[in-house]
Design a protein around this motif. Structure first.
Motif, PDB file in Angstrom:
ATOM      1  N   SER A  96      48.960  39.730  46.278  1.00 40.07           N
ATOM      2  CA  SER A  96      47.541  39.534  46.578  1.00 40.07           C
ATOM      3  C   SER A  96      46.796  40.867  46.710  1.00 40.07           C
ATOM      4  O   SER A  96      47.325  41.839  47.250  1.00 40.07           O
ATOM      5  CB  SER A  96      47.423  38.758  47.883  1.00 40.07           C
ATOM      6  OG  SER A  96      46.135  38.900  48.415  1.00 40.07           O
ATOM      7  N   ALA A  97      45.537  40.863  46.253  1.00 44.84           N
ATOM      8  CA  ALA A  97      44.697  42.058  46.379  1.00 44.84           C
ATOM      9  C   ALA A  97      44.298  42.302  47.839  1.00 44.84           C
ATOM     10  O   ALA A  97      43.672  43.319  48.138  1.00 44.84           O
ATOM     11  CB  ALA A  97      43.454  41.934  45.500  1.00 44.84           C
ATOM     12  N   ASP A  98      44.660  41.397  48.730  1.00 44.70           N
ATOM     13  CA  ASP A  98      44.424  41.648  50.164  1.00 44.70           C
ATOM     14  C   ASP A  98      45.203  42.890  50.597  1.00 44.70           C
ATOM     15  O   ASP A  98      44.793  43.594  51.522  1.00 44.70           O
ATOM     16  CB  ASP A  98      44.902  40.466  51.010  1.00 44.70           C
ATOM     17  CG  ASP A  98      44.141  39.191  50.672  1.00 44.70           C
ATOM     18  OD1 ASP A  98      43.082  39.293  50.039  1.00 44.70           O
ATOM     19  OD2 ASP A  98      44.633  38.104  51.033  1.00 44.70           O
ATOM     20  N   ILE A 143      40.848  38.199  32.341  1.00 46.19           N
ATOM     21  CA  ILE A 143      41.406  37.008  32.976  1.00 46.19           C
ATOM     22  C   ILE A 143      40.403  36.370  33.929  1.00 46.19           C
ATOM     23  O   ILE A 143      40.093  35.202  33.809  1.00 46.19           O
ATOM     24  CB  ILE A 143      42.726  37.313  33.726  1.00 46.19           C
ATOM     25  CG1 ILE A 143      43.632  38.220  32.875  1.00 46.19           C
ATOM     26  CG2 ILE A 143      43.440  36.024  34.098  1.00 46.19           C
ATOM     27  CD1 ILE A 143      44.884  38.700  33.580  1.00 46.19           C
ATOM     28  N   GLN A 144      39.903  37.149  34.864  1.00 48.89           N
ATOM     29  CA  GLN A 144      39.007  36.520  35.841  1.00 48.89           C
ATOM     30  C   GLN A 144      37.835  37.388  36.300  1.00 48.89           C
ATOM     31  O   GLN A 144      37.015  36.911  37.070  1.00 48.89           O
ATOM     32  CB  GLN A 144      39.813  36.069  37.061  1.00 48.89           C
ATOM     33  CG  GLN A 144      40.504  37.236  37.797  1.00 48.89           C
ATOM     34  CD  GLN A 144      41.201  36.795  39.069  1.00 48.89           C
ATOM     35  OE1 GLN A 144      41.484  35.620  39.247  1.00 48.89           O
ATOM     36  NE2 GLN A 144      41.481  37.727  39.969  1.00 48.89           N
ATOM     37  N   ARG A 173      38.509  42.881  54.169  1.00 47.02           N
ATOM     38  CA  ARG A 173      38.752  41.588  53.537  1.00 47.02           C
ATOM     39  C   ARG A 173      40.194  41.192  53.787  1.00 47.02           C
ATOM     40  O   ARG A 173      41.102  42.007  53.686  1.00 47.02           O
ATOM     41  CB  ARG A 173      38.476  41.712  52.046  1.00 47.02           C
ATOM     42  CG  ARG A 173      38.591  40.452  51.229  1.00 47.02           C
ATOM     43  CD  ARG A 173      37.943  40.724  49.875  1.00 47.02           C
ATOM     44  NE  ARG A 173      38.302  39.760  48.862  1.00 47.02           N
ATOM     45  CZ  ARG A 173      39.441  39.792  48.171  1.00 47.02           C
ATOM     46  NH1 ARG A 173      40.320  40.732  48.412  1.00 47.02           N
ATOM     47  NH2 ARG A 173      39.674  38.886  47.245  1.00 47.02           N
ATOM     48  N   GLN A 218      35.825  44.813  50.701  1.00 47.73           N
ATOM     49  CA  GLN A 218      37.174  45.126  50.209  1.00 47.73           C
ATOM     50  C   GLN A 218      37.468  46.614  50.389  1.00 47.73           C
ATOM     51  O   GLN A 218      38.513  47.000  50.888  1.00 47.73           O
ATOM     52  CB  GLN A 218      37.291  44.724  48.727  1.00 47.73           C
ATOM     53  CG  GLN A 218      38.566  45.185  48.037  1.00 47.73           C
ATOM     54  CD  GLN A 218      39.772  44.325  48.373  1.00 47.73           C
ATOM     55  OE1 GLN A 218      39.702  43.429  49.214  1.00 47.73           O
ATOM     56  NE2 GLN A 218      40.896  44.591  47.738  1.00 47.73           N
ATOM     57  N   TYR A 253      40.035  42.361  40.487  1.00 47.76           N
ATOM     58  CA  TYR A 253      41.242  41.562  40.727  1.00 47.76           C
ATOM     59  C   TYR A 253      41.898  41.003  39.463  1.00 47.76           C
ATOM     60  O   TYR A 253      42.535  39.949  39.510  1.00 47.76           O
ATOM     61  CB  TYR A 253      40.957  40.451  41.747  1.00 47.76           C
ATOM     62  CG  TYR A 253      40.186  40.951  42.954  1.00 47.76           C
ATOM     63  CD1 TYR A 253      40.543  42.154  43.572  1.00 47.76           C
ATOM     64  CD2 TYR A 253      39.079  40.279  43.445  1.00 47.76           C
ATOM     65  CE1 TYR A 253      39.826  42.648  44.651  1.00 47.76           C
ATOM     66  CE2 TYR A 253      38.352  40.769  44.521  1.00 47.76           C
ATOM     67  CZ  TYR A 253      38.729  41.950  45.115  1.00 47.76           C
ATOM     68  OH  TYR A 253      38.015  42.444  46.180  1.00 47.76           O
ATOM     69  N   ILE A 313      45.434  45.510  48.907  1.00 46.21           N
ATOM     70  CA  ILE A 313      44.604  46.667  48.550  1.00 46.21           C
ATOM     71  C   ILE A 313      43.610  46.951  49.678  1.00 46.21           C
ATOM     72  O   ILE A 313      43.408  48.104  50.056  1.00 46.21           O
ATOM     73  CB  ILE A 313      43.869  46.439  47.208  1.00 46.21           C
ATOM     74  CG1 ILE A 313      44.891  46.247  46.076  1.00 46.21           C
ATOM     75  CG2 ILE A 313      42.929  47.597  46.908  1.00 46.21           C
ATOM     76  CD1 ILE A 313      44.268  46.040  44.707  1.00 46.21           C
ATOM     77  N   ALA A 314      43.013  45.883  50.228  1.00 53.48           N
ATOM     78  CA  ALA A 314      42.070  46.069  51.341  1.00 53.48           C
ATOM     79  C   ALA A 314      42.779  46.764  52.503  1.00 53.48           C
ATOM     80  O   ALA A 314      42.252  47.684  53.125  1.00 53.48           O
ATOM     81  CB  ALA A 314      41.506  44.728  51.787  1.00 53.48           C
ATOM     82  N   ARG A 315      43.990  46.314  52.756  1.00 52.88           N
ATOM     83  CA  ARG A 315      44.767  46.884  53.849  1.00 52.88           C
ATOM     84  C   ARG A 315      45.073  48.364  53.598  1.00 52.88           C
ATOM     85  O   ARG A 315      44.978  49.201  54.497  1.00 52.88           O
ATOM     86  CB  ARG A 315      46.080  46.090  53.953  1.00 52.88           C
ATOM     87  CG  ARG A 315      46.758  46.188  55.278  1.00 52.88           C
ATOM     88  CD  ARG A 315      48.063  45.404  55.210  1.00 52.88           C
ATOM     89  NE  ARG A 315      49.113  46.191  55.808  1.00 52.88           N
ATOM     90  CZ  ARG A 315      49.450  46.104  57.094  1.00 52.88           C
ATOM     91  NH1 ARG A 315      48.861  45.248  57.873  1.00 52.88           N
ATOM     92  NH2 ARG A 315      50.382  46.889  57.582  1.00 52.88           N
ATOM     93  N   ARG A 354      38.503  36.037  52.945  1.00 52.94           N
ATOM     94  CA  ARG A 354      38.253  36.065  51.507  1.00 52.94           C
ATOM     95  C   ARG A 354      37.128  35.108  51.054  1.00 52.94           C
ATOM     96  O   ARG A 354      36.149  35.553  50.475  1.00 52.94           O
ATOM     97  CB  ARG A 354      39.547  35.649  50.834  1.00 52.94           C
ATOM     98  CG  ARG A 354      39.880  36.293  49.545  1.00 52.94           C
ATOM     99  CD  ARG A 354      41.252  35.777  49.175  1.00 52.94           C
ATOM    100  NE  ARG A 354      42.102  36.865  48.789  1.00 52.94           N
ATOM    101  CZ  ARG A 354      42.572  37.030  47.543  1.00 52.94           C
ATOM    102  NH1 ARG A 354      42.299  36.145  46.614  1.00 52.94           N
ATOM    103  NH2 ARG A 354      43.288  38.059  47.244  1.00 52.94           N
ATOM    104  N   GLU A 365      45.725  41.077  40.219  1.00 53.66           N
ATOM    105  CA  GLU A 365      46.258  39.962  40.987  1.00 53.66           C
ATOM    106  C   GLU A 365      46.553  38.768  40.063  1.00 53.66           C
ATOM    107  O   GLU A 365      47.554  38.071  40.217  1.00 53.66           O
ATOM    108  CB  GLU A 365      45.178  39.598  42.014  1.00 53.66           C
ATOM    109  CG  GLU A 365      45.488  38.572  43.012  1.00 53.66           C
ATOM    110  CD  GLU A 365      44.259  38.319  43.891  1.00 53.66           C
ATOM    111  OE1 GLU A 365      44.280  38.755  45.040  1.00 53.66           O
ATOM    112  OE2 GLU A 365      43.293  37.685  43.416  1.00 53.66           O
ATOM    113  N   ALA A 366      45.664  38.571  39.085  1.00 58.58           N
ATOM    114  CA  ALA A 366      45.832  37.443  38.161  1.00 58.58           C
ATOM    115  C   ALA A 366      46.966  37.697  37.170  1.00 58.58           C
ATOM    116  O   ALA A 366      47.610  36.769  36.716  1.00 58.58           O
ATOM    117  CB  ALA A 366      44.533  37.185  37.421  1.00 58.58           C
ATOM    118  N   ALA A 367      47.195  38.962  36.836  1.00 61.43           N
ATOM    119  CA  ALA A 367      48.226  39.277  35.839  1.00 61.43           C
ATOM    120  C   ALA A 367      49.600  39.458  36.477  1.00 61.43           C
ATOM    121  O   ALA A 367      50.615  39.380  35.793  1.00 61.43           O
ATOM    122  CB  ALA A 367      47.854  40.551  35.080  1.00 61.43           C
ATOM    123  N   GLY A 419      38.112  47.787  53.702  1.00 59.87           N
ATOM    124  CA  GLY A 419      39.333  47.209  54.263  1.00 59.87           C
ATOM    125  C   GLY A 419      39.074  46.042  55.188  1.00 59.87           C
ATOM    126  O   GLY A 419      39.880  45.734  56.054  1.00 59.87           O
TER     127      GLY A 419
END
Ligand code: SF4
Ligand code: FES
Lengths: 254, 237
Positions: free
Chosen positions: A233-235, B104-105, B200, B195, A222, A237-239, B205, A225-227, B198
């Motif tokens: 949202s990375a949600d 970043i994270q 999530r 994730q 992710y 991507i899940a979808r 989350r 998502e932060a950048a 699919g």
């Protein structure tokens, strides 16, 4: 007189697609702190032109965070470390006098460097062309409320539609994956009734084009998502993963 | 080509499909870990309970059960590793390096997946040689004396094998290191599984993040408790 900054820039210079690039050092003196990051580069470039040197090439257009043209990886982070802004919206007041700033292009194998800080992001255009649209008969616009759409779907589609196609997600990803961009496009149309007829065809085509362009594979870290300047949202991507799994099974078996 | 192989090919040849293979085989391995740990903890119940369990495993389906499980696990491990190595190589090829590199994270555990994974593979090979093949030791000759006295039947003393196996400090050290890397691998892997499959969403989350970290911690504590109890606290001696 407003506060001014004296900075040192470490800038990626590359004469052409084929030539080897290098980091060069430039002073950036007397930069007003209300200047945007791109205006700071404009000032530096004016100085270079006066000295008869080649200015630093970079992409930009709207300079108000909506077109997705500006890029730049600033101190290792696409669009700089401020969340939710593009480089053109980043202001010099976020830096401190005496800072050294590293400026590099949005790097990825699938984004070849054209010159200096300009990269070729047409891989994104080819992904959109492969399925990021709906086939409808054009003509006069239909009444806005003729198709009922649940509020949550409309909101999510709108969030995804905020993607400006800048490529920061790819540039920040440890694997140069384009999943956030592609998922935003897939989700945007997939949430709406108009996007349903081609929903499966779309996700298959766009993911395959993404793979063919040589982007990496998502490892669920992710960074994208932060950048992302639009905080997609990375949600999504899940979808998209779910949509793809279903569509690929159906394509082969049904 | 029939429909099924076409389906499998279309998964394997795409980025998301290959990740689905990683997620599903990962899921099988994650569930196996829970079962394996539960069985192992019987060590604390006592020699009889543990050896009964070992005997049960080896005699399920007239001895075929253990082989079905082994073949299943071996296929999962193989697919998991082949897919992740291919994906990692593609990822390395897709990324051109930055002169100034920043993160970043992304947590450290997510960035060392391939290395934690390969260390776990090395550990698994050692572990199988240690307790399953029993190479370079005499554990094969251990006979459950209490069982022999009660029933007149001979069976392997798996319990004593565990106690003796974990009485050597460098063996325990290797186990603890491997389990720590496994914990790191799971803390990113379990959440990633959701994730990639699919599952999530905005609402699930935080729950998925908690499940992932909690499960990793549980597995770590559970598995290291046995060697540490034996070596440090003298359990079973
Ligand atoms: S998802 Fe975000 S970072 Fe990626 S292209 Fe769209 S706006 Fe840019
Ligand atoms: S120049 Fe248009 S988004 Fe920055």
């Amino acid at each position: 007189m407003s506060k001014q900054l004296n900075l040192t820039l470490k800038v990626w210079r590359q004469d052409s697609k084929e030539s080897a690039g290098r980091i060069e050092t430039y002073p950036a003196n007397n930069i007003p702190e209300e200047a945007s990051f791109l205006e700071m580069l404009d000032i530096v470039n004016e100085g270079l032109i006066v000295q008869g040197k080649e200015p630093i090439h970079f992409d930009h257009d709207c300079r108000e965070g909506i077109c997705g043209s500006c890029s730049l990886t600033i101190n290792g982070i696409p669009h700089g470390k401020d969340r939710g802004v593009t480089t053109c919206q980043l202001h010099m007041r976020k830096f401190t006098n005496g800072d050294t700033i590293w400026i590099e292009p949005f790097r990825a194998k699938a984004f070849p460097i054209v010159r200096d800080l300009i990269v070729d992001r047409s891989a994104f255009d080819r992904i959109i062309a492969s399925g990021g649209y709906i086939d409808v008969r054009t003509g006069s616009a239909v009444d806005a409320n003729s198709l009922p759409i649940p509020k949550a779907d409309a909101d999510s589609a709108f969030d995804a539609a905020a993607c400006i196609g800048c490529g920061a997600c790819v540039a920040s990803c440890k694997n140069a994956s384009a999943m956030l961009f592609v998922s935003a496009k897939v989700s945007h149309l997939g949430h709406l009734p108009q996007g349903q007829p081609e929903r499966e065809k779309r996700v298959l085509a766009m993911v395959r084009q993404m793979d063919a362009e040589g982007f990496g594979n998502c490892t669920n870290q992710y960074e994208c998502e932060a950048a992302c300047p639009k905080e997609i949202s990375a949600d999504h991507i899940a979808r998209m993963n779910r949509d793809f799994a279903k569509a690929a099974a159906k394509e082969a078996l049904v | 080509m029939n429909a099924l192989s076409r389906c499998l090919c279309s998964y394997w040849s795409s980025s998301i499909g290959k990740k689905l293979v990683v997620a599903l085989t990962g899921l099988a391995l994650v569930l196996f870990l829970a079962g394996h740990l539960t069985g192992n903890l019987l060590v604390f119940v006592g020699q009889k309970a543990f050896n009964d369990y070992a005997e049960l495993l080896h005699h399920a389906l007239h001895g075929a059960g253990v082989w079905i499980a082994r073949i299943g696990l071996l296929s999962c491990v193989t697919l998991h590793i082949v897919a992740t190595i291919q994906l990692t190589r593609e990822n390395k090829a897709a990324r051109t390096p930055y002169a100034f590199d920043a993160t970043i994270q992304a947590p450290k555990s997510s960035r060392i997946m391939i290395w934690s994974g390969l260390t776990i593979l090395a550990f698994v090979i050692y572990h199988l040689l240690h307790f399953t093949v029993r190479a370079g030791n005499t554990y094969d000759t251990y006979v459950d004396a209490a069982h022999l006295a009660n029933t007149g039947l001979t069976r392997h003393d798996a319990w004593k094998m565990v106690i003796d196996g974990f009485s050597v400090w460098y063996v325990v050290a290797f186990y603890v290191i491997a389990m720590t890397l496994l914990c790191s691998h799971l803390s990113h892997g379990v959440a990633s599984m959701f994730q990639t499959l699919g599952l999530r969403s905005k609402k699930s989350r935080p729950m998925i993040a908690a499940i992932s970290k909690g499960y990793a911690l549980l597995i770590w504590l559970g598995f290291i408790s046995i060697p540490l109890a034996i070596l440090v606290f003298g359990f079973g001696k």
